[in-house]
Design an enzyme around this catalytic site. Structure first.
Site, short mmCIF file in Angstrom:
data_model
loop_
_atom_site.label_atom_id
_atom_site.label_comp_id
_atom_site.label_asym_id
_atom_site.label_seq_id
_atom_site.Cartn_x
_atom_site.Cartn_y
_atom_site.Cartn_z
N ASP A 93 0.75 -1.22 -0.05
CA ASP A 93 0.03 0.01 -0.15
C ASP A 93 0.60 1.31 0.00
O ASP A 93 0.44 2.43 0.37
CB ASP A 93 -0.91 -0.10 1.36
CG ASP A 93 -0.12 0.11 2.72
OD1 ASP A 93 1.03 -0.28 2.76
OD2 ASP A 93 -0.52 0.97 3.27
N GLU A 94 2.24 1.16 -0.42
CA GLU A 94 3.09 2.25 -0.14
C GLU A 94 4.10 2.24 -1.23
O GLU A 94 4.54 1.13 -1.59
CB GLU A 94 3.42 2.33 1.42
CG GLU A 94 4.35 3.40 1.51
CD GLU A 94 4.76 3.42 3.14
OE1 GLU A 94 4.89 4.53 3.66
OE2 GLU A 94 4.71 2.32 3.40
#
Length: 383
Positions: A93-94
């Site tokens: 998610d990053e």
DNA sequence: TCTGGGGTCCTAGGACCC
DNA sequence: TCTGGGGTCCTAGGACCC
């Protein structure tokens, strides 16, 4: 992404959006994510499910849906790549994006940030936050401060003023242990650390770690990204581990679990076209004491039996009768399998197991994973 | 009924080689 | 008589990140 797992799971559950929700944290598990209402009760990811229930007994608990997480992740990463190919995916998610070269085509960093946030919200219905800065670690700090659902820019001429008042523990790469070590000699803020002579830091933390911390404190860490793992730069290691639902000292149960994990790891290696030379096991005893044992083989392998045999050998060599909470298998020193096959065939060390693995892989692809597996794993009586 | 699972990188000591 | 310096690989542990 903000509270990624929780946000994804709540996309189609608007009725849960304003009540505390915890993802994960089941039997012997830890909290994988908590939405903001749950965080208001002090629930944090990484905390044991038991602690989370104590803090917020009324929270709704949901099991994670990794298939969904991965799908959203792929889509988000694709959106990033629409801006620039210079995307370093950091986790599901990053990611870090180098937007220096896209100013003319895509706009200022701030405009890029807002476009990304709007696009991701439109397409995935989840919010994210963006940190803008001249280096990876400062951008990371800024994004943390921007959460939830915000943007924060720290221009180069303001980096030192921004960093120095912060607690050292805020730095990206300074955890509880290092923070405590620094605190012991009276260093509390990032500024305190910055003013300490480099050799002192290095003496205390080791040469590379000391230098890295010094860079972090001055906001001078790296600004170039490594976009993607490639054939020249494969993953360094692959592993699988699992906590038993009850501790066990039964060698047969442990060997069987090592077999299952060896199969899981090597299947992933074969799918990625990788082989590795070093087999490592990890054992966590009931008292949480954790050890690793490893051995390097003469040649790289991706054969499940070879890895399992070595894993069992390493475990047997421990000669332990203690109760065990977790076992893990990891293969290190990974490299592309190209050229490895022939060598193994010449030695004939795996006596047809390579072909068996291939057949299992094919059956798995066609009929579902685990359709064909070692007979000892059919009776599933792991504790 | 405390404490997951997937990784990366660093450190330190010892073996070994030139 | 007293034993350098540089390098690589191996193993075990530890810190940190999401």
């Amino acid at each position: 992404m903000d509270a990624f797992y929780a946000s994804v799971m709540l996309r189609d559950r608007p009725e849960l959006r304003d009540v505390p929700v915890v993802i994960g944290g089941g039997h012997r598990g830890v909290v994988l994510a908590a939405n903001y209402p749950a965080r208001a009760f002090g629930v944090r990811s990484g905390m044991s499910g038991t602690d989370a229930r104590r803090l917020c007994p009324q929270a709704v608990r949901l099991a994670p849906d990794y298939v969904d997480f991965e799908a959203v992740s792929r889509s988000v990463m694709e959106t990033f790549r629409q801006v620039t190919p210079l995307v370093e995916a950091y986790s599901l998610d990053e990611a870090f994006l180098d937007v220096r070269a896209v100013r003319r085509s895509q706009g200022t960093p701030l405009q890029v940030a807002e476009w990304l946030r709007a696009t991701i919200f439109d397409e995935q219905r989840i919010t994210c936050s963006v940190g803008l800065a001249g280096t990876v670690s400062v951008a990371k700090l800024a994004s943390r401060r921007a959460k939830p659902d915000g943007v924060l820019m720290v221009p180069p001429d303001r980096v030192v003023d921004y960093l120095h008042p912060l607690d050292v523990g805020e730095l990206f790469g300074v955890g509880p242990k290092t923070r405590a070590k620094l605190l012991r000699i009276g260093l509390v803020t990032v500024g305190d650390v910055a003013r300490i002579p480099l050799p002192t830091l290095q003496q205390m933390l080791g040469s590379a770690t000391g230098r890295h911390l010094h860079e972090l404190a001055w906001g001078t860490d790296r600004s170039t990204l490594t976009p993607r793992r490639s054939d020249d730069d494969p993953e360094r290691s692959m592993g699988a581990e699992e906590t038993f639902s009850r501790d066990t000292a039964d060698p047969a149960v442990i060997s069987r679990e090592l077999l299952r994990l060896s199969g899981k790891v090597t299947a992933r290696m074969r799918a990625a076209g990788l082989a590795g030379r070093t087999v490592a096991i990890r054992i966590r005893y009931s008292n949480f004491e954790t050890i690793t044992r490893s051995r390097s083989l003469p040649d790289p392998t991706d054969v499940s039996t070879v890895v399992h045999t070595e894993a069992v050998r390493l475990f047997t060599a421990l000669g332990t009768q203690r109760r065990i909470r977790l076992v893990g298998v990891r293969v290190e020193g990974l490299r592309s399998r190209v050229g490895v096959d022939r060598q193994l065939a010449l030695g004939e060390r795996d006596r047809g197991w390579r072909e068996a693995d291939r057949a299992v892989d094919q059956a798995g692809r066609r009929f579902g994973r685990g359709t064909v597996r070692p007979a000892t794993l059919i009776r599933s009586d792991r504790p």
